[in-house]
Design a protein around this motif. Structure first.
Motif, PDB file in Angstrom:
ATOM      1  N   THR A  45       9.554   6.111   7.800  1.00 19.04           N
ATOM      2  CA  THR A  45       9.784   5.577   6.482  1.00 19.04           C
ATOM      3  C   THR A  45      10.354   4.072   6.920  1.00 19.04           C
ATOM      4  OG1 THR A  45      11.705   6.368   6.267  1.00 19.04           O
ATOM      5  CG2 THR A  45      10.044   7.670   5.357  1.00 19.04           C
ATOM      6  N   ARG A  46       9.891   3.100   5.790  1.00 25.48           N
ATOM      7  CA  ARG A  46      10.470   1.811   5.872  1.00 25.48           C
ATOM      8  C   ARG A  46      11.779   1.771   5.102  1.00 25.48           C
ATOM      9  NH1 ARG A  46       7.270  -3.556   4.347  1.00 25.48           N
ATOM     10  NH2 ARG A  46       8.584  -5.090   5.139  1.00 25.48           N
ATOM     11  N   GLY A  47      12.793   1.686   5.646  1.00 30.47           N
ATOM     12  CA  GLY A  47      13.994   1.800   4.784  1.00 30.47           C
ATOM     13  C   GLY A  47      14.262   2.946   4.076  1.00 30.47           C
ATOM     14  N   ASP A  48      14.452   3.314   2.759  1.00 27.73           N
ATOM     15  CA  ASP A  48      14.631   4.341   1.955  1.00 27.73           C
ATOM     16  C   ASP A  48      13.182   4.491   1.307  1.00 27.73           C
ATOM     17  OD1 ASP A  48      14.855   2.238   0.401  1.00 27.73           O
ATOM     18  OD2 ASP A  48      16.492   2.982  -0.456  1.00 27.73           O
ATOM     19  N   MET A  49      12.094   3.857   1.528  1.00 27.10           N
ATOM     20  CA  MET A  49      10.952   4.186   0.928  1.00 27.10           C
ATOM     21  C   MET A  49      10.322   5.528   1.018  1.00 27.10           C
ATOM     22  SD  MET A  49       7.525   1.644   0.563  1.00 27.10           S
ATOM     23  CE  MET A  49       8.269   0.040  -0.065  1.00 27.10           C
ATOM     24  N   PRO A  50      10.085   6.256   0.096  1.00 28.87           N
ATOM     25  CA  PRO A  50       9.111   7.399   0.557  1.00 28.87           C
ATOM     26  C   PRO A  50       7.743   7.153   1.295  1.00 28.87           C
ATOM     27  CG  PRO A  50       9.885   7.431  -1.608  1.00 28.87           C
ATOM     28  CD  PRO A  50      10.112   6.226  -1.227  1.00 28.87           C
ATOM     29  N   ILE A  51       7.265   8.025   2.098  1.00 28.93           N
ATOM     30  CA  ILE A  51       6.298   7.843   2.809  1.00 28.93           C
ATOM     31  C   ILE A  51       4.811   7.660   2.033  1.00 28.93           C
ATOM     32  CG2 ILE A  51       5.956  10.210   3.393  1.00 28.93           C
ATOM     33  CD1 ILE A  51       5.079   7.291   5.523  1.00 28.93           C
ATOM     34  N   GLU A  52       4.807   8.472   0.881  1.00 33.75           N
ATOM     35  CA  GLU A  52       3.745   8.366  -0.024  1.00 33.75           C
ATOM     36  C   GLU A  52       3.420   7.184  -0.773  1.00 33.75           C
ATOM     37  OE1 GLU A  52       1.086  10.303  -0.115  1.00 33.75           O
ATOM     38  OE2 GLU A  52       1.905  11.616   1.390  1.00 33.75           O
ATOM     39  N   THR A  53       4.784   6.611  -1.140  1.00 33.97           N
ATOM     40  CA  THR A  53       4.736   5.312  -1.892  1.00 33.97           C
ATOM     41  C   THR A  53       4.145   4.226  -0.960  1.00 33.97           C
ATOM     42  OG1 THR A  53       6.603   6.083  -3.196  1.00 33.97           O
ATOM     43  CG2 THR A  53       6.181   3.565  -3.149  1.00 33.97           C
ATOM     44  N   PHE A  54       4.729   4.317   0.127  1.00 30.84           N
ATOM     45  CA  PHE A  54       4.474   3.369   1.179  1.00 30.84           C
ATOM     46  C   PHE A  54       2.859   3.487   1.358  1.00 30.84           C
ATOM     47  CE2 PHE A  54       4.107   2.262   6.118  1.00 30.84           C
ATOM     48  CZ  PHE A  54       4.342   0.825   5.786  1.00 30.84           C
ATOM     49  N   ARG A  55       2.330   4.541   1.615  1.00 27.97           N
ATOM     50  CA  ARG A  55       0.949   4.750   1.965  1.00 27.97           C
ATOM     51  C   ARG A  55       0.015   4.081   0.786  1.00 27.97           C
ATOM     52  NH1 ARG A  55      -2.775   8.652   0.470  1.00 27.97           N
ATOM     53  NH2 ARG A  55      -4.564   8.995   1.946  1.00 27.97           N
ATOM     54  N   GLU A  56       0.483   4.407  -0.553  1.00 27.83           N
ATOM     55  CA  GLU A  56      -0.239   4.076  -1.507  1.00 27.83           C
ATOM     56  C   GLU A  56      -0.262   2.435  -1.821  1.00 27.83           C
ATOM     57  OE1 GLU A  56       1.724   5.913  -4.995  1.00 27.83           O
ATOM     58  OE2 GLU A  56       0.765   7.811  -4.375  1.00 27.83           O
ATOM     59  N   GLN A  57       0.827   1.838  -1.553  1.00 26.59           N
ATOM     60  CA  GLN A  57       0.877   0.345  -1.391  1.00 26.59           C
ATOM     61  C   GLN A  57      -0.191  -0.147  -0.458  1.00 26.59           C
ATOM     62  OE1 GLN A  57       4.858  -1.111  -1.232  1.00 26.59           O
ATOM     63  NE2 GLN A  57       5.507  -0.380  -3.097  1.00 26.59           N
ATOM     64  N   LEU A  58      -0.101   0.551   0.806  1.00 25.25           N
ATOM     65  CA  LEU A  58      -0.924  -0.123   1.815  1.00 25.25           C
ATOM     66  C   LEU A  58      -2.267   0.092   1.631  1.00 25.25           C
ATOM     67  CD1 LEU A  58       0.603   1.315   5.062  1.00 25.25           C
ATOM     68  CD2 LEU A  58       0.422  -0.924   4.223  1.00 25.25           C
ATOM     69  N   LEU A  59      -2.746   1.087   0.743  1.00 27.52           N
ATOM     70  CA  LEU A  59      -4.219   1.290   0.350  1.00 27.52           C
ATOM     71  C   LEU A  59      -4.426   0.476  -0.544  1.00 27.52           C
ATOM     72  CD1 LEU A  59      -4.143   5.510   0.254  1.00 27.52           C
ATOM     73  CD2 LEU A  59      -5.250   4.013   1.902  1.00 27.52           C
ATOM     74  N   ARG A  60      -3.540  -0.005  -1.536  1.00 27.13           N
ATOM     75  CA  ARG A  60      -3.909  -1.004  -2.277  1.00 27.13           C
ATOM     76  C   ARG A  60      -4.297  -2.537  -1.932  1.00 27.13           C
ATOM     77  NH1 ARG A  60       0.044   1.546  -5.676  1.00 27.13           N
ATOM     78  NH2 ARG A  60       1.388  -0.126  -5.278  1.00 27.13           N
ATOM     79  N   HIS A  61      -4.027  -2.610  -0.926  1.00 26.97           N
ATOM     80  CA  HIS A  61      -4.091  -4.290  -0.489  1.00 26.97           C
ATOM     81  C   HIS A  61      -4.878  -4.317   0.739  1.00 26.97           C
ATOM     82  CE1 HIS A  61      -0.561  -5.276  -2.730  1.00 26.97           C
ATOM     83  NE2 HIS A  61       0.059  -4.304  -2.425  1.00 26.97           N
ATOM     84  N   ALA A  62      -5.825  -5.603   0.918  1.00 24.44           N
ATOM     85  CA  ALA A  62      -6.495  -5.790   1.904  1.00 24.44           C
ATOM     86  C   ALA A  62      -5.702  -6.219   3.168  1.00 24.44           C
ATOM     87  CB  ALA A  62      -7.708  -6.607   1.510  1.00 24.44           C
ATOM     88  N   TRP A  63      -5.397  -5.659   3.887  1.00 22.75           N
ATOM     89  CA  TRP A  63      -4.623  -6.059   5.227  1.00 22.75           C
ATOM     90  C   TRP A  63      -5.338  -5.484   6.531  1.00 22.75           C
ATOM     91  CZ3 TRP A  63      -2.438  -2.465   8.300  1.00 22.75           C
ATOM     92  CH2 TRP A  63      -2.639  -0.899   7.721  1.00 22.75           C
ATOM     93  N   VAL A  64      -6.229  -4.526   6.508  1.00 23.81           N
ATOM     94  CA  VAL A  64      -6.706  -3.936   7.650  1.00 23.81           C
ATOM     95  C   VAL A  64      -7.714  -4.932   8.373  1.00 23.81           C
ATOM     96  CG1 VAL A  64      -7.916  -2.229   9.025  1.00 23.81           C
ATOM     97  CG2 VAL A  64      -6.361  -1.704   6.945  1.00 23.81           C
ATOM     98  N   PRO A  65      -7.894  -5.465   9.623  1.00 22.16           N
ATOM     99  CA  PRO A  65      -8.538  -6.535  10.091  1.00 22.16           C
ATOM    100  C   PRO A  65     -10.093  -5.770  10.361  1.00 22.16           C
ATOM    101  CG  PRO A  65      -7.057  -5.724  11.437  1.00 22.16           C
ATOM    102  CD  PRO A  65      -6.309  -5.208  10.497  1.00 22.16           C
ATOM    103  N   VAL A  66     -10.801  -6.224  10.014  1.00 27.60           N
ATOM    104  CA  VAL A  66     -12.289  -5.838  10.131  1.00 27.60           C
ATOM    105  C   VAL A  66     -13.261  -6.573  10.572  1.00 27.60           C
ATOM    106  CG1 VAL A  66     -12.046  -4.023   8.248  1.00 27.60           C
ATOM    107  CG2 VAL A  66     -12.878  -6.548   7.652  1.00 27.60           C
ATOM    108  N   LEU A  67     -14.324  -6.162  11.084  1.00 30.95           N
ATOM    109  CA  LEU A  67     -15.344  -7.018  11.660  1.00 30.95           C
ATOM    110  C   LEU A  67     -16.286  -7.820  10.609  1.00 30.95           C
ATOM    111  CD1 LEU A  67     -17.182  -4.534  14.134  1.00 30.95           C
ATOM    112  CD2 LEU A  67     -15.517  -6.222  14.620  1.00 30.95           C
ATOM    113  N   THR A  68     -16.580  -9.042  10.905  1.00 31.59           N
ATOM    114  CA  THR A  68     -17.110 -10.015   9.841  1.00 31.59           C
ATOM    115  C   THR A  68     -18.408 -10.003  10.266  1.00 31.59           C
ATOM    116  OG1 THR A  68     -16.490 -12.125  11.138  1.00 31.59           O
ATOM    117  CG2 THR A  68     -15.052 -11.273   9.252  1.00 31.59           C
ATOM    118  N   GLU A  69     -18.930  -9.773  11.443  1.00 34.91           N
ATOM    119  CA  GLU A  69     -20.279 -10.066  11.959  1.00 34.91           C
ATOM    120  C   GLU A  69     -20.797  -8.607  12.525  1.00 34.91           C
ATOM    121  OE1 GLU A  69     -20.715 -13.194  14.225  1.00 34.91           O
ATOM    122  OE2 GLU A  69     -20.266 -14.883  12.688  1.00 34.91           O
TER     123      GLU A  69
END
Length: 690
Positions: A45-69
């Motif tokens: 976990t990150r600090g005292d944030m529950p893992i599920e909450t952390f996962r849900e926040q990661l899923l909502r944001h575009a942060w994973v590097p992907v191929l553009t071509e």
């Protein structure tokens, strides 16, 4: 551009961080162990944030590097892709052939099981998206000439089919099937094909039109069958493939390999001919050009010499297509086409089906008529009476014991009727109404003609005691009747007869064996024939087994006995005929060149000057030959004519007989005949009796 640059910079940083996390930024993992359902809960976990909450926040944001071509050639791809994407919109690199068009692909290798589990990348992808991706893969250009692309697709298609097969029996599979409907999705090893062009069994390799399921994907047989791939092709599939060849090549000849394929497909169509009769069929002609089958002919008359017909009038099918196969797929018979140019069909009175009931077959009607006319000398009497009605003066009966060659016939089936026959010749020529009368089975064509003695036109049909295929020559025509529609080319239930005008074509040279039996009694089938020659070939035991008219064969011995029976009554029969003055009986043996006279009976007036008395009463009743009168006209004349002017005659008739031994005899008869007068006339012309 500043935002785009910032995004790329951010992506580079995230990629660096993710690369450390995904591929080695910590000590090597312990030996593999069975996955745990709560694997995601054990991610730190990150600090005292529950893992599920952390996962849900990661899923909502575009942060994973992907191929553009697209990383490889041929991979379905969309333009203007962002370098960062939400984890839920991303799949690992090994899934790029399954989902590249609809989802982003991680720019890097994800080896961490925990990370895969956290974002669902180790779970099965959406199969409907995979189906949509398969459609895109099938649309990729240049697959057949790209071995590297084919290798990638070989591996990927197996994963795709495995995913589909796992969905069999579910609602999701119905969606998959609907998405693929109408598309080419069956992998053939070097390209995709439509399921309509693929079957588990294929008699020949006709790619790309028709192909067998490759052995490499036969393990997915359950899936392929569920998706509509058939066990084998039908004749209709080969018909469509031949039409495709015709469209592709137009008026150009097929290459040798394509020609061999076309010939093989025509054979396959013939094997399923009953199911393809309504389809437009194409076949190669002698030059290898695809043509409609109905525009082609097969040469079923190889005996015809040069000049017997104009070859430019016909387009011949390719010689590798046999006559039997050609006939099954709609190619026309040369024999029949030559006949159609110079013949017309006879309906035998079937246009008036109510005369004997629409449910009664022609052969059944004839079978019933034979019960009214038992076998015996009466059959010959009927034929002589018909000649008398036609105002003939001479009749010849010929027993022909010859059998004739059977190669150059109107159809192969006509060979059954090249054997012994009985002939009736008279010196009258058929008129148009005589043709019509002869073809009306059981209809009252003679009722309006008082000069006709035969009963309702039924008498002629007594000849079916002998035969199933009566024929005759008269004037310019040769006519056949085929109530079974089994022997004449083109005979149908509606038109079971054929009339050929031989004076305007080369029928004798085109079908010499067929015409040879008629080259008798002055007939040459080239010039107008001044008489009528009936030929009734005898029903053989083999034909009798299949006959629907009569199951009894007729032998030459029986025929000779029949003629001998008639010979005993011929003098008396001749005495009561209106026009006929001579009856001859002839024989033609197997080795004879010309008929041999074995009996003759004649009638003459004595003195000869009174010969005109023979015709006094017939002329009054019948009218002149050029304009015979009807029954109504006759009774009108009879009412108005005074009794003293009605015709009557008394004369002496000498009947003379002679045989082949030279033995002769004569009998004198006193003959008195008259039209009735007095009370007899009153009764005849009365409105209730006339």
């Amino acid at each position: 551009s500043q935002i785009s640059g910032a995004a790329k910079t951010a992506a580079s940083g995230v990629k660096s961080l993710m690369g450390s996390f995904m591929a080695g930024g910590r000590p090597p993992p312990p030996p593999p162990r069975p996955p745990r359902k709560d694997a995601a809960a054990h991610v730190s976990t990150r600090g005292d944030m529950p893992i599920e909450t952390f996962r849900e926040q990661l899923l909502r944001h575009a942060w994973v590097p992907v191929l553009t071509e697209a990383p490889v050639e041929g991979l379905p791809w969309t333009d203007d892709r962002s370098p960062l994407a939400r984890p839920s919109d991303v799949r690992p690199r090994e899934d790029m052939w399954l989902l590249s068009f609809f989802m982003s692909i991680v720019d890097g290798d994800v080896t961490s099981r925990e990370l895969r589990a956290l974002f669902g990348w180790d779970a099965s992808a959406d199969r409907t998206l995979i189906a949509a991706q398969l459609v895109k893969l099938s649309q990729v250009k240049g697959i057949p000439g790209n071995p590297q692309l084919q290798e990638s697709l070989n591996t990927s298609v197996f994963r795709i089919y495995s995913a589909f097969q796992a969905a069999l029996g579910t609602e999701e599979f119905d969606t998959i099937k609907a998405l693929l409907d109408g598309n080419e999705w069956v992998w053939m090893g070097d390209d995709f094909a439509s399921p309509d062009t693929v079957a588990f069994k294929c008699a020949l390799n006709a790619r790309p039109m028709l192909s067998a399921v490759p052995a490499e994907i036969s393990s997915f047989a359950r899936l392929l069958r569920a998706m509509g791939v058939r066990e084998s092709f039908s004749g209709a599939d080969y018909v469509r493939s031949l039409a495709t060849l015709a469209e592709q090549h137009g008026a150009s000849p097929l290459a040798p390999d394509r020609l061999e394929l076309a010939v093989a497909m025509v054979q396959c169509v013939a094997d399923d001919a009953s199911a393809t009769q309504s389809l437009a069929m194409f076949c190669p002609d002698t030059a290898g050009i695809m043509c409609p089958a109905t525009d082609l002919v097969f040469n079923d008359a190889p005996w015809m010499p040069a000049g017997a017909f104009n070859p430019d009038d016909f387009c011949f099918v390719h010689p590798k297509i046999s006559i039997d196969v050609g006939g099954l797929v709609g190619v026309r018979s040369l024999r029949r086409q030559l006949l159609l140019k110079n013949s017309d069909l006879l309906d035998m009175g079937l246009q008036d089906a109510e005369a004997f009931g629409q449910s009664e077959s022609l052969t059944g009607r004839l079978r019933n008529i034979l019960e009214l006319y038992p076998d015996g000398p009466g059959i010959i009497n009927e034929m002589i009476q018909n000649a008398d009605d036609a105002r003939a003066t001479e009749v010849t009966i010929l027993v022909n014991r010859k059998s004739y060659p059977s190669s150059s016939l109107l159809s192969p089936q006509m060979a059954s009727w090249q054997g012994p026959a009985i002939y009736f010749h008279n010196n009258a020529v058929f008129r148009p109404q005589d043709f019509a009368n002869l073809t009306r089975i059981g209809q009252g064509s003679k009722l309006d003609c008082l000069g006709k003695t035969g009963k309702f036109g039924l008498g002629f049909n007594a000849v079916y005691h002998f035969t199933d295929l009566p024929s005759f020559v008269s004037g310019d025509y040769l006519a056949y009747f085929d109530p079974h529609t089994s022997f004449l080319p083109g005979a149908t239930l509606q038109h079971p007869g054929l009339r050929i005008k031989f004076t305007r074509n080369k029928i004798g040279s085109q079908f010499p064996d067929q015409m040879l039996p008629y080259m008798l009694m002055g007939c040459d089938l080239e010039n107008h024939y001044k008489g009528t020659l009936f030929r009734f070939p005898l029903r053989s035991p083999e034909v009798a087994k299949r006959s629907e008219v009569k199951k009894d064969a007729y032998s030459v011995r029986e025929l000779q006995d029949l003629v001998a029976s008639f010979r005993r009554v011929a003098p008396e029969a001749l005495l009561f005929l209106k026009h006929i003055r001579s009856i001859k009986i002839c024989d033609l043996g197997p080795d004879d060149e010309e008929p041999r006279l074995i009996y003759q009976v004649t009638a003459r007036a004595d003195p000869p000057q009174e010969a005109s008395k023979f015709f006094s009463i017939p002329s009054f009743v019948e009218g002149p030959p050029s304009a015979p009168i009807t029954k109504d006209t006759f009774f009108q004349v009879l009412r108005k004519c005074p009794s003293e002017k009605l015709p009557h005659c008394e004369m002496t008739v000498v009947i003379e007989e002679g045989d082949e031994q030279g033995v002769s005899s004569s009998t004198r008869w006193a003959v008195s005949s008259a039209i009735g007068t007095g009370r007899a006339k009153e009764i005849a012309v009365h409105a209730k009796t006339a």
